[in-house]
Design a protein around this motif. Structure first.
Motif, mmCIF file in Angstrom:
data_model
loop_
_atom_site.group_PDB
_atom_site.id
_atom_site.type_symbol
_atom_site.label_atom_id
_atom_site.label_comp_id
_atom_site.label_asym_id
_atom_site.label_seq_id
_atom_site.Cartn_x
_atom_site.Cartn_y
_atom_site.Cartn_z
ATOM 1 N N UNK A 43 0.784 -1.228 0.036
ATOM 2 C CA UNK A 43 -0.048 0.006 0.047
ATOM 3 C C UNK A 43 0.866 1.329 -0.003
ATOM 4 N N UNK A 44 2.094 1.125 -0.139
ATOM 5 C CA UNK A 44 2.841 2.459 0.077
ATOM 6 C C UNK A 44 4.263 2.390 -0.564
ATOM 7 N N UNK A 45 4.451 3.345 -1.433
ATOM 8 C CA UNK A 45 5.880 3.307 -2.157
ATOM 9 C C UNK A 45 7.020 3.797 -1.055
ATOM 10 N N UNK A 46 8.207 3.220 -1.150
ATOM 11 C CA UNK A 46 9.134 3.253 0.135
ATOM 12 C C UNK A 46 10.503 3.470 -0.676
ATOM 13 N N UNK A 47 11.068 4.583 -0.028
ATOM 14 C CA UNK A 47 12.704 4.820 -0.230
ATOM 15 C C UNK A 47 13.432 3.580 0.126
ATOM 16 N N UNK A 81 15.291 8.412 -9.208
ATOM 17 C CA UNK A 81 15.012 9.727 -9.691
ATOM 18 C C UNK A 81 16.501 10.280 -10.057
ATOM 19 N N UNK A 82 16.523 11.195 -10.753
ATOM 20 C CA UNK A 82 17.862 11.842 -11.217
ATOM 21 C C UNK A 82 18.098 13.102 -10.291
ATOM 22 N N UNK A 83 18.425 12.664 -9.057
ATOM 23 C CA UNK A 83 18.646 13.820 -8.121
ATOM 24 C C UNK A 83 20.071 13.519 -7.740
ATOM 25 N N UNK A 84 20.541 14.517 -6.680
ATOM 26 C CA UNK A 84 21.691 14.322 -6.061
ATOM 27 C C UNK A 84 21.568 14.449 -4.554
ATOM 28 N N UNK A 85 21.711 13.532 -3.636
ATOM 29 C CA UNK A 85 22.066 12.026 -4.256
ATOM 30 C C UNK A 85 20.559 11.329 -4.743
ATOM 31 N N UNK A 86 21.070 10.356 -5.755
ATOM 32 C CA UNK A 86 19.753 9.685 -6.326
ATOM 33 C C UNK A 86 18.762 9.336 -5.394
ATOM 34 N N UNK A 87 17.317 9.495 -5.721
ATOM 35 C CA UNK A 87 16.398 8.851 -4.826
ATOM 36 C C UNK A 87 16.032 7.674 -5.510
ATOM 37 N N UNK A 88 15.886 6.406 -4.624
ATOM 38 C CA UNK A 88 15.418 5.349 -5.302
ATOM 39 C C UNK A 88 14.122 4.797 -4.386
ATOM 40 N N UNK A 89 13.264 4.502 -4.894
ATOM 41 C CA UNK A 89 11.981 4.144 -4.524
ATOM 42 C C UNK A 89 11.530 2.595 -4.904
ATOM 43 N N UNK A 90 11.016 1.989 -3.995
ATOM 44 C CA UNK A 90 10.399 0.745 -4.590
ATOM 45 C C UNK A 90 8.733 0.811 -4.202
ATOM 46 N N UNK A 91 8.141 0.031 -5.095
ATOM 47 C CA UNK A 91 6.667 -0.086 -4.928
ATOM 48 C C UNK A 91 6.218 -1.664 -5.445
ATOM 49 N N UNK A 92 5.105 -2.049 -4.978
ATOM 50 C CA UNK A 92 4.553 -3.449 -5.468
ATOM 51 C C UNK A 92 4.215 -3.120 -6.809
ATOM 52 N N UNK A 93 4.377 -4.159 -7.703
ATOM 53 C CA UNK A 93 3.687 -4.260 -8.911
ATOM 54 C C UNK A 93 2.259 -4.934 -8.706
ATOM 55 N N UNK A 94 1.571 -5.011 -9.910
ATOM 56 C CA UNK A 94 0.420 -5.759 -10.027
ATOM 57 C C UNK A 94 0.707 -7.323 -9.448
ATOM 58 N N UNK A 95 1.673 -8.005 -10.034
ATOM 59 C CA UNK A 95 2.044 -9.359 -9.541
ATOM 60 C C UNK A 95 2.517 -9.337 -8.076
ATOM 61 N N UNK A 96 3.104 -8.373 -7.460
ATOM 62 C CA UNK A 96 3.566 -8.371 -6.044
ATOM 63 C C UNK A 96 2.173 -8.108 -5.366
ATOM 64 N N UNK A 97 1.159 -7.330 -5.624
ATOM 65 C CA UNK A 97 0.032 -7.162 -4.974
ATOM 66 C C UNK A 97 -0.565 -8.624 -4.894
#
Length: 117
Positions: A43-47, A81-97
Motif C-alpha cells: 500500500x505504499x511506495x518506500x525509499x 530519480x535523477x537527483x543528487x544524491x539519487x532517490x530510489x523508491x520501491x513499490x509493489x507491482x500488480x504481480x506483487x500485490x
C-alpha cells in the motif's frame, strides 16, 4: 522434484503442475527478508533508506540482493530519480500485490498458532 541451474526440470513442470505452482511461488518468496519487504511495501511506495531502517540489522548487500531478486521476478518496481544524491523508491507491482493474500494468510496462521509452540 528437481530444479536445475536454468530453472525447474521440464518433466517436473509438465507432470506435476500443482507441485510446480507451489515450488514456483516458494522460489519467488525464498529469502529471509522478502516476506517483510513485501509486507512493508503493502500500500505504499518506500525509499531504500526506509526499507533498510525498517529491517534493522540487515546488511546493505543482503537488502540489495533481495530487492534485485524481487524486481527480477516482477514483484516490485524500482524507480530511480535523477537527483543528487539519487532517490530510489520501491513499490509493489500488480504481480506483487497478488502475493499479499498469501502474506495475510501467513499472518493469520501465526496469530492463531504462534504462541502455542
Amino acid at each position: 522434484m528437481r530444479v536445475c541451474n536454468e530453472g525447474f526440470d521440464k518433466e517436473f513442470m509438465n507432470e506435476k503442475r500443482d507441485m510446480y505452482a507451489i515450488a514456483f511461488t516458494q522460489n519467488v518468496l525464498s529469502g529471509r527478508w522478502k516476506y517483510f519487504i513485501l509486507w512493508y511495501l503493502k500500500g505504499e511506495t518506500r525509499r531504500y533508506s526506509d526499507i533498510k531502517k525498517f529491517l534493522g540489522d540487515l546488511s546493505q548487500g543482503s537488502l540489495t540482493k533481495q530487492l534485485k531478486e524481487l524486481e527480477s521476478d516482477g514483484v516490485i518496481q524500482r524507480d530511480v530519480y535523477p537527483e543528487v544524491p539519487p532517490r530510489v523508491e520501491y513499490l509493489l507491482t500488480e504481480k506483487g500485490m497478488k502475493l499479499l493474500p498469501i502474506l495475510e494468510k501467513m499472518e493469520d496462521f501465526g496469530k492463531e498458532y504462534g504462541d502455542n509452540t
